[in-house]
Scaffold this active site. Structure first.
Site, PDB file in Angstrom:
ATOM      1  N   CYS A 172       0.829  -1.213   0.000  1.00 52.04           N
ATOM      2  CA  CYS A 172       0.000   0.000   0.000  1.00 52.04           C
ATOM      3  C   CYS A 172       0.865   1.265   0.000  1.00 52.04           C
ATOM      4  O   CYS A 172       1.539   1.570   0.989  1.00 52.04           O
ATOM      5  CB  CYS A 172      -0.916  -0.035   1.235  1.00 52.04           C
ATOM      6  SG  CYS A 172      -1.836   1.477   1.530  1.00 52.04           S
ATOM      7  N   CYS A 183      -0.013   3.736   2.710  1.00 60.89           N
ATOM      8  CA  CYS A 183       0.449   3.252   4.018  1.00 60.89           C
ATOM      9  C   CYS A 183       1.931   3.574   4.204  1.00 60.89           C
ATOM     10  O   CYS A 183       2.353   3.985   5.285  1.00 60.89           O
ATOM     11  CB  CYS A 183       0.232   1.744   4.145  1.00 60.89           C
ATOM     12  SG  CYS A 183      -1.489   1.240   3.935  1.00 60.89           S
TER      13      CYS A 183
END
Length: 101
Positions: free
Chosen positions: A29, A32
Site C-alpha cells: 500500500c 500506508c
C-alpha cells in the site's frame, strides 16, 4: 510508545494498554508507506500506545475491526473501538487520536 506487531496478537496488546491508536496498513500500500513514518513520529510525541498492524500478514488482528480501505486508523480504549477513519493524511491520524486524549 511505538509497537509494530510481529505476531497476530493485537487483542493481547490492547488488553495491556488503557489507550491505543492502531494503524492498519500493508507492505504493498503506497498510502500506508507514506503515512507510516509520520505515524511513528507522532508516537514519540503522544501518550497512548501506537501500534502498526500489517493487515495482510496478521488476519486475526485485522478481524477485530471492519476494514474497507488502507490505511485505517482506529482508536481503542482498552479493547473498545471508540473511533475509526481511513486516509493517509496526518489530519486523519490526529482526528482519531483526539478520541484518546
Amino acid at each position: 510508545m511505538y509497537i509494530e506487531l510481529q505476531e497476530d496478537n493485537l487483542q493481547a496488546v490492547l488488553e495491556q494498554h488503557e489507550a491505543t491508536l492502531v494503524m492498519f496498513g500493508a507492505g504493498w500500500c503506497g498510502n500506508c508507506k507514506l503515512l507510516k513514518p509520520k505515524f511513528k513520529k507522532l508516537s514519540t510525541e503522544n501518550a497512548p500506545a501506537f501500534v502498526y498492524v500489517d493487515a495482510d500478514k496478521l488476519p486475526n488482528s485485522r478481524s477485530l475491526v471492519s476494514l474497507e480501505n488502507l490505511p485505517t486508523l482506529v482508536a481503542f480504549k482498552g479493547t473498545k473501538n471508540v473511533a475509526q477513519d481511513m486516509g493517509n493524511k496526518i489530519d486523519v491520524v490526529q482526528a482519531v487520536l483526539a478520541h484518546l486524549t
